[in-house]
Write a protein that holds these residues in place. Structure first.
Motif, mmCIF file in Angstrom:
data_model
loop_
_atom_site.group_PDB
_atom_site.id
_atom_site.type_symbol
_atom_site.label_atom_id
_atom_site.label_comp_id
_atom_site.label_asym_id
_atom_site.label_seq_id
_atom_site.Cartn_x
_atom_site.Cartn_y
_atom_site.Cartn_z
ATOM 1 N N GLN A 387 0.838 -1.197 0.000
ATOM 2 C CA GLN A 387 0.000 0.000 0.000
ATOM 3 C C GLN A 387 0.874 1.248 0.000
ATOM 4 O O GLN A 387 1.854 1.338 0.750
ATOM 5 C CB GLN A 387 -0.914 0.018 1.231
ATOM 6 N N ILE A 388 0.523 2.209 -0.845
ATOM 7 C CA ILE A 388 1.212 3.501 -0.863
ATOM 8 C C ILE A 388 0.600 4.379 0.222
ATOM 9 O O ILE A 388 -0.610 4.615 0.233
ATOM 10 C CB ILE A 388 1.080 4.173 -2.242
ATOM 11 N N LEU A 389 1.436 4.864 1.139
ATOM 12 C CA LEU A 389 0.944 5.671 2.253
ATOM 13 C C LEU A 389 1.005 7.164 1.956
ATOM 14 O O LEU A 389 0.086 7.910 2.273
ATOM 15 C CB LEU A 389 1.748 5.358 3.518
ATOM 16 N N ASP A 390 2.122 7.616 1.385
ATOM 17 C CA ASP A 390 2.260 9.020 1.025
ATOM 18 C C ASP A 390 3.320 9.128 -0.062
ATOM 19 O O ASP A 390 3.707 8.131 -0.669
ATOM 20 C CB ASP A 390 2.617 9.886 2.252
ATOM 21 N N GLY A 391 3.801 10.343 -0.286
ATOM 22 C CA GLY A 391 4.735 10.564 -1.371
ATOM 23 C C GLY A 391 6.089 9.923 -1.182
ATOM 24 O O GLY A 391 6.873 9.853 -2.133
ATOM 25 N N GLU A 392 6.399 9.460 0.027
ATOM 26 C CA GLU A 392 7.718 8.894 0.275
ATOM 27 C C GLU A 392 7.688 7.500 0.881
ATOM 28 O O GLU A 392 8.732 6.878 1.031
ATOM 29 C CB GLU A 392 8.514 9.816 1.219
ATOM 30 N N GLY A 457 3.096 -0.560 -6.654
ATOM 31 C CA GLY A 457 1.887 -0.174 -5.934
ATOM 32 C C GLY A 457 0.981 0.716 -6.759
ATOM 33 O O GLY A 457 -0.251 0.589 -6.718
ATOM 34 N N LYS A 458 1.571 1.635 -7.526
ATOM 35 C CA LYS A 458 0.768 2.518 -8.375
ATOM 36 C C LYS A 458 0.029 1.732 -9.445
ATOM 37 O O LYS A 458 -1.125 2.035 -9.775
ATOM 38 C CB LYS A 458 1.669 3.566 -9.030
ATOM 39 N N GLU A 459 0.690 0.722 -9.988
ATOM 40 C CA GLU A 459 0.044 -0.097 -11.018
ATOM 41 C C GLU A 459 -1.167 -0.831 -10.461
ATOM 42 O O GLU A 459 -2.086 -1.167 -11.203
ATOM 43 C CB GLU A 459 1.050 -1.096 -11.587
ATOM 44 N N GLY A 460 -1.158 -1.067 -9.148
ATOM 45 C CA GLY A 460 -2.292 -1.735 -8.512
ATOM 46 C C GLY A 460 -3.305 -0.772 -7.937
ATOM 47 O O GLY A 460 -4.171 -1.184 -7.154
ATOM 48 N N GLY A 461 -3.192 0.514 -8.272
ATOM 49 C CA GLY A 461 -4.160 1.491 -7.794
ATOM 50 C C GLY A 461 -3.894 1.999 -6.395
ATOM 51 O O GLY A 461 -4.806 2.496 -5.730
ATOM 52 N N GLY A 462 -2.671 1.894 -5.918
ATOM 53 C CA GLY A 462 -2.326 2.379 -4.583
ATOM 54 C C GLY A 462 -2.329 1.302 -3.526
ATOM 55 O O GLY A 462 -1.704 1.451 -2.469
ATOM 56 N N LYS A 463 -3.036 0.208 -3.785
ATOM 57 C CA LYS A 463 -3.071 -0.917 -2.851
ATOM 58 C C LYS A 463 -3.254 -2.188 -3.658
ATOM 59 O O LYS A 463 -4.222 -2.316 -4.416
ATOM 60 C CB LYS A 463 -4.205 -0.751 -1.845
#
Length: 717
Positions: A387-392, A457-463
């Motif tokens: 999961q992408i939490l924030d920009g970093e 993660g981006k390819e999976g829509g953030g999660k």
């Protein structure tokens, strides 16, 4: 007598202000000179009026300087999008400007704005310099006995271990030097070369032993069970130790080869030296030309091992690692044929009983088993959620299979493999939380491999669901952390992340045991601004009944730049959110269980007064919609400048006296020793101050009967 006075003076440093480290009386606010300099920067046209446009323009410039082009979600004052979200953030920005100007007028007289700036209570730029000078003065005023004790508390065990390693290298090197220099036939048959080669070989025995042993993470994890062993052998710096030992080993091995190829092989092939050679090697070994020495088992194994060693060193260089991590890792696999060749190198026993193989057997077996396990782990995939939490930052959650025999704990680290990126790349990451068999990692995406992880993660829509390989867990710092109900953690840089994981894990367990909010729940935008810096004042110590399992942790984290705080803001904010929730609910029940106080310090100095002022204003600006700092993304307050740890520890001591008096009523309880762990990782000067202060406060506890003891623990996070 003078020396006695000198040694006592630091103990009284800030004594009169030790009741409250956050008391405003301790802070020097902007001087009139600094305020006028700030107004000079705003009043460009020198008309004696401060325009709204001037304040706004300077805010834009400072915001761009501090935040930079990659503004994250919490930097909510400078969104210029045309959508509704951008409009709301622009409105928040203008509201912020009006709030600091405290007027709806577009032009404010300079003198009126001077009073407004003074009311902001921004710490003076001289404050940080004063703290720096106080630290320097503290160290200068220490007597030599106390300074030496403090230095040894920080560096002593590590220096002791290095002294042991060097002593073993010298001992075995000198033994071989004396043996071959004084032997009757060695120099006669093989000249200076055999002395050089064998002296280097003697030093290589312990060098390679510690070099290979430093590669075994399972062994280091096992040895961490004994704190004092871990203090003596600092496993946390095993990588830098490994690099240094590799350089020494490469130099010694090269000199060993020069001694043989340029010396002993040349001398041993000469006809006039054949009698001495025959006595040493046997009559059947003469005459022996130069090429026969090279073709012999010791000859070709040594030359091949040295060539592979240099190739391994070449693939380990930082440019190669940045160019291709696979090449770096594949190059390190050369260590196994190198070790095999070295074991075979001395089996001929030409000059003495072969011993190199015995030095290498144990550490090589450990590393071989460990790497074999890692290969199997790579083919035993575990389902996980990315999961992408924030920009970093991204997080990975996974359930550890029940067949894993090792117990995973927060603060330990694991090697992570993501086959979708590369099956051969393994990278170490700290375990943020681990409840039961569910483990979570927080990963800063600032490198090539971690950027690929973010892209996944981006390819999976953030999660998205992914398959990972996990090898570990491996040793964590602060093995004695759970020995203390009260702890102070002082760390610097992003290396302190193991303790942030321990704090998050403590908080989640407390939430589960006492029906608190879980760490998976995002904090509400309507929550009040949470200030973990100012909680726990003296009056609370007197009015609250603490639970029997009450535990307090003071977490001081120093970073040079605020960006180092951002990537862990999600983890720390969840702790702050739970602490705020428990403060509201536990206090209603008149009982507290876990008290985590997060203190973050940005030590980077700003030369411009305008940047300094706006940085503080941005940090202090909180709203119900955006309770986190626009600057750091943290819910807790961040201080700018170096912390004054003399005052911090003195204040903590006074609070602990009141806590003990409030919770330990009986005479037997009062007579019990009250132990506090102080865990430190950072610059040596701060460590020496903390070590000295812990010793002084423990002595004070014995003198005043409180029996409070501060135990200094040097860690490498």
């Amino acid at each position: 007598m003078a020396n006695s006075t000198t040694s006592q003076s630091p103990d009284s440093h800030h004594e009169k202000d030790s009741n409250d480290s956050n008391n405003s009386n301790d802070v020097k606010f902007l001087t009139d000179e600094e305020i006028n300099k700030f107004l000079d920067d705003l009043d460009h046209n020198n008309d004696g009026l401060i325009d709204y446009s001037e304040v706004e323009d300077k805010l834009d410039k400072v915001h761009a300087e501090i935040i930079g082009p990659k503004a994250l979600a919490h930097h909510n004052l400078h969104a210029h999008d045309k959508d509704s979200e951008g409009d709301r953030d622009n409105a928040a920005r203008h509201k912020f400007l009006r709030s600091i100007m405290r007027s709806e007028k577009n032009r404010i007289p300079r003198q009126e704005f001077f009073s407004t700036v003074k009311s902001w209570e921004i710490p003076s730029m001289q404050q940080d310099q004063a703290n720096t000078d106080a630290q320097d003065e503290y160290m200068r005023r220490l007597g030599w006995p106390r300074r030496i004790r403090s230095y040894l508390a920080v560096h002593g065990p590590e220096l002791g271990f290095l002294a042991l390693v060097v002593a073993m290298q010298l001992a075995f090197g000198i033994w071989q030097l004396v043996k071959y220099l004084t032997g009757e036939y060695y120099t006669a048959g093989f000249g200076w070369g055999v002395v050089l080669a064998k002296t280097c070989a003697g030093a290589l025995y312990p060098t390679f032993f510690f070099l290979v042993l430093s590669m075994s993470r399972y062994f280091a994890t096992f040895m961490r069970r004994w704190y004092y062993v871990s203090r003596f052998i600092n496993w946390d710096v095993s990588q830098s130790f490994h690099i240094r030992m590799s350089c020494i080993a490469l130099a010694l091995a090269t000199l060993h080869a020069i001694g043989h190829l340029g010396g002993s092989f040349v001398w041993g092939s000469r006809k006039e030296n054949e009698p001495a050679v025959g006595i040493l090697l046997g009559e059947d070994k003469i005459p022996r030309p130069y090429i026969e020495y090279v073709r012999s088992l010791p000859g070709f194994t040594g030359i091949t091992a040295l060539g592979l060693f240099w190739l391994l060193a070449g693939t380990s260089m930082p440019p190669v690692r940045r160019w291709s991590y696979e090449v770096f890792q594949m190059g390190h696999l050369l260590m196994f044929p190198i070790l095999g060749l070295l074991m075979a190198h001395g089996t001929a026993g030409l000059f003495q009983w072969p011993m190199f193989g015995y030095w290498l057997a144990f550490p090589t077996l450990l590393v071989l088993v460990e790497r074999t396990v890692r290969v199997f782990c790579g083919f035993h995939g575990i389902k996980a959620t990315l999961q992408i939490l924030d920009g970093e930052t991204v997080s990975i959650k996974a359930k550890i299979p029940s067949e894993r025999i090792w117990k995973y704990r927060a603060g330990q680290y694991v090697f992570l493999q993501v086959p979708a990126i590369s099956r051969w790349q393994w990278h170490p990451f700290t375990v943020s939380t681990c409840i039961g068999n569910e483990m979570q990692l927080h990963i800063k995406t600032d490198g090539g491999w971690t950027s690929s992880l973010r892209k996944l993660g981006k390819e999976g829509g953030g999660k998205t669901d992914i398959t990972i390989g996990i090898n570990g867990p491996f040793g964590a710092p602060a093995q004695r952390f759970n020995d203390f109900s009260h702890s102070i953690i002082v760390g610097a840089g992003i290396g302190v992340t193991p303790f942030s994981g321990i704090l998050a894990d403590l908080q989640e367990r407390d939430d589960m045991e006492h029906n608190g909010p879980t760490l998976d729940v995002t904090f509400s935008r309507e929550d009040k601004v949470m200030d973990t810096m100012t909680r726990g004042r003296d009056q609370r110590l007197e009015t609250i009944n603490y639970a029997k399992d009450y535990r307090r942790v003071d977490f001081h984290w120093m970073v040079r730049d605020k960006n180092s705080l951002v990537w862990l803001s999600d983890l720390l904010n969840r702790v702050s959110h739970s602490q705020h929730w428990h403060k509201e609910h536990d206090d209603a029940a008149n009982e507290r269980h876990l008290d985590i106080r997060i203190h973050t310090h940005v030590t980077q100095k700003r030369k411009e007064i305008v940047t300094h002022v706006y940085r503080w204003l941005l940090e202090k600006h909180r709203t119900p919609e955006h309770p986190a700092s626009p600057l750091t993304g943290l819910l807790n307050k961040t201080q700018f400048g170096r912390p004054d740890f003399v005052r911090i520890l003195d204040t903590h001591y006074e609070e602990m006296k009141k806590f003990k008096a409030a919770t330990m009523k009986g005479e037997d309880d009062q007579d019990e020793e009250f132990k506090i762990g102080v865990f430190f990782c950072g610059t040596p000067m701060i460590g020496e101050i903390l070590a000295d202060r812990c010793r002084l406060l423990s002595a004070r506890g014995r003198e005043d009967g409180s029996k409070i003891e501060y135990h200094f623990m040097m860690e490498v996070f």
